[in-house]
Design a protein around this motif. Structure first.
Motif, mmCIF file in Angstrom:
data_model
loop_
_atom_site.group_PDB
_atom_site.id
_atom_site.type_symbol
_atom_site.label_atom_id
_atom_site.label_comp_id
_atom_site.label_asym_id
_atom_site.label_seq_id
_atom_site.Cartn_x
_atom_site.Cartn_y
_atom_site.Cartn_z
ATOM 1 N N VAL A 21 106.852 -36.158 14.595
ATOM 2 C CA VAL A 21 107.254 -37.440 14.004
ATOM 3 C C VAL A 21 106.077 -37.985 13.206
ATOM 4 O O VAL A 21 104.934 -37.588 13.441
ATOM 5 C CB VAL A 21 107.634 -38.491 15.086
ATOM 6 C CG1 VAL A 21 109.050 -38.309 15.567
ATOM 7 C CG2 VAL A 21 106.674 -38.456 16.249
ATOM 8 N N ARG A 22 106.366 -38.891 12.255
ATOM 9 C CA ARG A 22 105.258 -39.554 11.558
ATOM 10 C C ARG A 22 104.496 -40.428 12.548
ATOM 11 O O ARG A 22 105.056 -40.941 13.507
ATOM 12 C CB ARG A 22 105.793 -40.390 10.395
ATOM 13 C CG ARG A 22 106.266 -39.542 9.213
ATOM 14 C CD ARG A 22 106.718 -40.415 8.052
ATOM 15 N NE ARG A 22 107.864 -41.230 8.427
ATOM 16 C CZ ARG A 22 107.972 -42.542 8.212
ATOM 17 N NH1 ARG A 22 106.992 -43.202 7.624
ATOM 18 N NH2 ARG A 22 109.054 -43.190 8.585
ATOM 19 N N ARG A 23 103.188 -40.563 12.271
ATOM 20 C CA ARG A 23 102.305 -41.268 13.197
ATOM 21 C C ARG A 23 102.715 -42.736 13.401
ATOM 22 O O ARG A 23 102.536 -43.304 14.472
ATOM 23 C CB ARG A 23 100.874 -41.224 12.634
ATOM 24 C CG ARG A 23 99.794 -41.795 13.506
ATOM 25 C CD ARG A 23 98.443 -41.690 12.806
ATOM 26 N NE ARG A 23 98.052 -40.315 12.555
ATOM 27 C CZ ARG A 23 97.528 -39.512 13.497
ATOM 28 N NH1 ARG A 23 97.303 -39.965 14.709
ATOM 29 N NH2 ARG A 23 97.217 -38.275 13.209
ATOM 30 N N ALA A 24 103.259 -43.345 12.344
ATOM 31 C CA ALA A 24 103.623 -44.766 12.396
ATOM 32 C C ALA A 24 104.702 -45.022 11.350
ATOM 33 O O ALA A 24 104.891 -44.197 10.448
ATOM 34 C CB ALA A 24 102.383 -45.623 12.108
ATOM 35 N N PRO A 25 105.393 -46.170 11.446
ATOM 36 C CA PRO A 25 106.486 -46.434 10.489
ATOM 37 C C PRO A 25 106.031 -46.429 9.035
ATOM 38 O O PRO A 25 106.817 -46.110 8.146
ATOM 39 C CB PRO A 25 106.979 -47.826 10.899
ATOM 40 C CG PRO A 25 106.575 -47.976 12.320
ATOM 41 C CD PRO A 25 105.299 -47.204 12.483
ATOM 42 N N ASP A 26 104.740 -46.790 8.765
ATOM 43 C CA ASP A 26 104.289 -46.826 7.368
ATOM 44 C C ASP A 26 103.490 -45.573 6.993
ATOM 45 O O ASP A 26 102.869 -45.528 5.935
ATOM 46 C CB ASP A 26 103.450 -48.088 7.114
ATOM 47 C CG ASP A 26 102.228 -48.160 8.031
ATOM 48 O OD1 ASP A 26 102.139 -47.325 8.968
ATOM 49 O OD2 ASP A 26 101.376 -49.041 7.818
ATOM 50 N N ALA A 27 103.496 -44.531 7.852
ATOM 51 C CA ALA A 27 102.723 -43.315 7.562
ATOM 52 C C ALA A 27 103.451 -42.452 6.533
ATOM 53 O O ALA A 27 104.672 -42.523 6.398
ATOM 54 C CB ALA A 27 102.492 -42.523 8.842
ATOM 55 N N PRO B 141 105.006 -38.980 4.832
ATOM 56 C CA PRO B 141 105.838 -37.945 5.478
ATOM 57 C C PRO B 141 105.013 -36.828 6.124
ATOM 58 O O PRO B 141 105.413 -36.244 7.131
ATOM 59 C CB PRO B 141 106.674 -37.389 4.324
ATOM 60 C CG PRO B 141 106.686 -38.472 3.298
ATOM 61 C CD PRO B 141 105.391 -39.221 3.435
ATOM 62 N N GLY B 142 103.816 -36.526 5.553
ATOM 63 C CA GLY B 142 103.006 -35.434 6.087
ATOM 64 C C GLY B 142 102.036 -35.862 7.175
ATOM 65 O O GLY B 142 101.318 -35.036 7.734
ATOM 66 N N ASP B 143 101.986 -37.153 7.481
ATOM 67 C CA ASP B 143 101.045 -37.657 8.489
ATOM 68 C C ASP B 143 101.742 -37.652 9.850
ATOM 69 O O ASP B 143 102.200 -38.663 10.355
ATOM 70 C CB ASP B 143 100.601 -39.073 8.092
ATOM 71 C CG ASP B 143 99.504 -39.608 8.994
ATOM 72 O OD1 ASP B 143 98.977 -38.843 9.826
ATOM 73 O OD2 ASP B 143 99.185 -40.807 8.868
ATOM 74 N N GLN B 144 101.800 -36.425 10.438
ATOM 75 C CA GLN B 144 102.632 -36.231 11.634
ATOM 76 C C GLN B 144 101.818 -36.063 12.911
ATOM 77 O O GLN B 144 100.692 -35.575 12.885
ATOM 78 C CB GLN B 144 103.473 -34.951 11.467
ATOM 79 C CG GLN B 144 104.460 -34.997 10.338
ATOM 80 C CD GLN B 144 104.937 -33.595 9.994
ATOM 81 O OE1 GLN B 144 104.156 -32.776 9.516
ATOM 82 N NE2 GLN B 144 106.200 -33.309 10.265
ATOM 83 N N VAL B 145 102.442 -36.420 14.024
ATOM 84 C CA VAL B 145 101.885 -36.129 15.340
ATOM 85 C C VAL B 145 102.968 -35.439 16.173
ATOM 86 O O VAL B 145 104.148 -35.484 15.837
ATOM 87 C CB VAL B 145 101.421 -37.411 16.084
ATOM 88 C CG1 VAL B 145 100.177 -37.991 15.437
ATOM 89 C CG2 VAL B 145 102.533 -38.446 16.157
ATOM 90 N N LEU B 146 102.519 -34.787 17.258
ATOM 91 C CA LEU B 146 103.460 -34.174 18.203
ATOM 92 C C LEU B 146 103.580 -35.089 19.414
ATOM 93 O O LEU B 146 102.568 -35.512 19.981
ATOM 94 C CB LEU B 146 102.933 -32.809 18.663
ATOM 95 C CG LEU B 146 103.159 -31.621 17.736
ATOM 96 C CD1 LEU B 146 102.392 -30.412 18.247
ATOM 97 C CD2 LEU B 146 104.642 -31.293 17.620
ATOM 98 N N VAL B 147 104.819 -35.389 19.787
ATOM 99 C CA VAL B 147 105.066 -36.250 20.943
ATOM 100 C C VAL B 147 105.812 -35.454 21.997
ATOM 101 O O VAL B 147 106.802 -34.781 21.683
ATOM 102 C CB VAL B 147 105.898 -37.489 20.543
ATOM 103 C CG1 VAL B 147 106.231 -38.332 21.770
ATOM 104 C CG2 VAL B 147 105.163 -38.324 19.504
ATOM 105 N N LEU B 148 105.332 -35.495 23.230
ATOM 106 C CA LEU B 148 106.026 -34.816 24.322
ATOM 107 C C LEU B 148 106.799 -35.852 25.139
ATOM 108 O O LEU B 148 106.216 -36.813 25.624
ATOM 109 C CB LEU B 148 105.044 -34.096 25.241
ATOM 110 C CG LEU B 148 105.848 -33.247 26.224
ATOM 111 C CD1 LEU B 148 105.659 -31.783 25.921
ATOM 112 C CD2 LEU B 148 105.537 -33.561 27.641
ATOM 113 N N THR B 149 108.104 -35.652 25.264
ATOM 114 C CA THR B 149 108.894 -36.590 26.052
ATOM 115 C C THR B 149 109.699 -35.841 27.105
ATOM 116 O O THR B 149 110.165 -34.733 26.861
ATOM 117 C CB THR B 149 109.847 -37.415 25.161
ATOM 118 O OG1 THR B 149 110.453 -36.549 24.203
ATOM 119 C CG2 THR B 149 109.104 -38.518 24.438
ATOM 120 N N ARG B 150 109.826 -36.489 28.268
ATOM 121 C CA ARG B 150 110.613 -35.904 29.365
ATOM 122 C C ARG B 150 112.082 -36.257 29.176
ATOM 123 O O ARG B 150 112.412 -37.242 28.522
ATOM 124 C CB ARG B 150 110.125 -36.465 30.708
ATOM 125 C CG ARG B 150 108.703 -36.108 31.082
ATOM 126 C CD ARG B 150 108.438 -36.542 32.528
ATOM 127 N NE ARG B 150 108.870 -37.924 32.750
ATOM 128 C CZ ARG B 150 108.058 -38.980 32.647
ATOM 129 N NH1 ARG B 150 106.793 -38.832 32.341
ATOM 130 N NH2 ARG B 150 108.518 -40.201 32.864
#
Lengths: 392, 82
Positions: free
Chosen positions: A170-176, A178-187
């Motif tokens: 997902v993008r790091r923040a709402p105003d980031a 499109p290429g400014d991504q992070v990986l989020v792990l969710t259960r």
């Protein structure tokens, strides 16, 4: 050194048993009914294979990456879908293990993964990005009380309904950007996964990969701090292409083995005669298979060597991007070629789905290879890189 | 050199923000430069400064900011002079 070799051998002995006793015997049913390979995955849990690549300090077996790749090959020989589920899970594990950057939350998560043998799926593609994994629309959005959320429309999530956790770009923040991504792990208990669409594909039917909308809420510590733009070239892309190509090689190897068994049976019916015409065709298939094997094993060697360099510098170069892109293209085209060659050897007996020499599933499974990150998209990337790369 | 680099970025990097609003240390990828655009930036840099980036320098970190690009170009020009 000998400890790690023993560790790898013990792990691979377990994988071999899972392939023979669970993946193989259920492969036809998994394929026919497009159902999840429960038996093989349950056996992986019992064997603690889901935490094989987790370092021992976090409760895993700490096996080498070569052993993981070899396991993909072994499983691929018996059931492509089981191998793909295993491979995709290990890609997520490797991304966390190699990039957790001392995060206490992710260290705890790895311990929990090892204890509970949790299965991770991934949601890296997104509707509206034109198949470019390096771009996201969905964004980490701050909510109340420090809890964050995202909503992502995914065109496919492999075994999403059967996984315990999800690793999502997902993008790091709402105003980031499109290429400014992070990986989020969710259960699973932090997510709603609303499936949309059906799953009745040509091959790799047991991966159960319909599209879905993912809505998740999570504390920010569940996002890896290392940007996805670093994780992708250093780990996720090469590890994906290497594990996938190993399992495609496994499928192609089994198709070849079936063709060889077919030829041998034919030769036995005519003892003392010339090798049957199919034996010549088999020889052609073998040369195609050996090309595939050479490409797959040299790419693994290069990746392991580059991973051992301080800072993994060479993995971030364009030459490296081209190298592992070419592995993907070559292996995804060569594996179905070998399977089709095997079908040419076996003829109608291999074309039928219910003989010991059937290779239809092999051919269909390997035909998915060129779509998993579409080859044309990779060619497009390579075309740009080739304008500037000096030595390829 | 910084001005020339800024001109090249303005013409090739397709940033979502104005190049002049970025500091020399700002992350160009976070400012919207795609890997495809970065290839065009490299080609333009090679042309403008008459240098060739060796493969070892064709990596993300070399092009992540104006300062990093300037350091890389200076290094290449220095190695030619020496």
């Amino acid at each position: 050194m000998s400890i790690s070799v023993d560790r790898d051998q013990a792990f691979l002995a377990g994988i071999h048993r899972i392939a023979e006793e669970f993946a193989g015997p259920n492969a036809a049913d998994v394929d026919k009914n497009a159902r999840f390979p429960h038996e093989a995955v349950e056996a992986m849990r019992e064997e603690r294979a889901l935490s094989a690549f987790v370092p021992t300090e976090f409760g895993g077996a700490g096996v080498s990456f070569e052993a993981i790749a070899e396991a993909c090959f072994e499983l691929g020989r018996r059931c492509g879908a089981s191998a793909m589920v295993f491979a995709m899970h290990q890609i997520q594990v490797a991304s966390i293990v190699r990039h957790l950057d001392g995060s206490p939350w992710f260290e705890d998560y790895l311990r929990r993964l090892s204890d509970e043998q949790r299965l991770i799926a991934s949601a890296t593609s997104e509707v509206g990005t034109g198949g470019d994994m390096g771009k996201s629309i969905a964004a980490v959005t701050p909510g109340a009380d420090g809890v964050h959320n995202f909503e992502k429309q995914c065109p496919t999530v492999s075994y999403g309904q059967h996984a315990d956790d999800l690793l999502t770009t997902v993008r790091r923040a709402p105003d980031a950007e499109p290429g400014d991504q992070v990986l989020v792990l969710t259960r699973r208990d932090q997510m709603e996964m609303e499936p949309n669409g059906t799953w009745d594909p040509l091959g790799m039917r047991g991966t159960c990969s319909p599209g879905c909308t993912v809505r998740a809420t999570f504390p920010l510590e569940q996002a890896l701090t290392i940007p996805f733009s670093t994780i992708a070239p250093e780990t996720m892309v090469p590890v994906s292409h290497i594990t996938w190509s190993h399992l495609w090689l496994g499928i192609a190897t089994d198709a070849f083995d079936r063709a060889r068994a077919f030829v041998k049976a034919a030769a036995k019916r005519n003892p003392g005669g010339e090798p049957p015409p199919a034996a010549h065709r088999l020889s052609h298939v073998m040369s195609e298979l050996s090309l595939l094997r050479a490409e797959v094993s040299s790419a693994l060697r290069e990746f392991v060597d580059a991973s051992e360099e301080p800072g993994r510098e060479s993995l971030t170069t364009m030459r490296s991007a081209l190298r592992f892109n070419n592995l993907k293209i070559a292996a995804s085209e060569q594996a179905p070629r070998v399977c089709q060659g095997a079908m040419g050897v076996t003829g109608i007996v291999g074309f039928k789905n219910d003989t010991p020499f059937s290779v239809g599933r092999h051919l269909r499974d390997t035909m998915s290879a060129c779509l998993m990150i579409a080859n044309e998209r990779i060619h497009q990337t390579n075309a740009g890189l080739l304008l500037i790369a000096k030595e390829v | 050199m910084t001005d020339e680099i800024r001109r090249i970025l303005r013409e090739n990097a397709r940033l979502s923000t104005d190049v002049d609003a970025l500091s020399n240390d700002a992350d160009l990828y976070q400012a919207g430069m795609t890997s495809h655009a970065s290839v065009n930036v490299m080609l333009a840099l090679e042309d403008a400064f008459d240098v060739e980036f060796p493969d070892s320098m064709l990596k993300r970190s070399v092009f992540e900011s104006i300062a990093a690009i300037e350091a890389a170009v200076s290094e290449l020009q220095g190695s030619v002079a020496a």
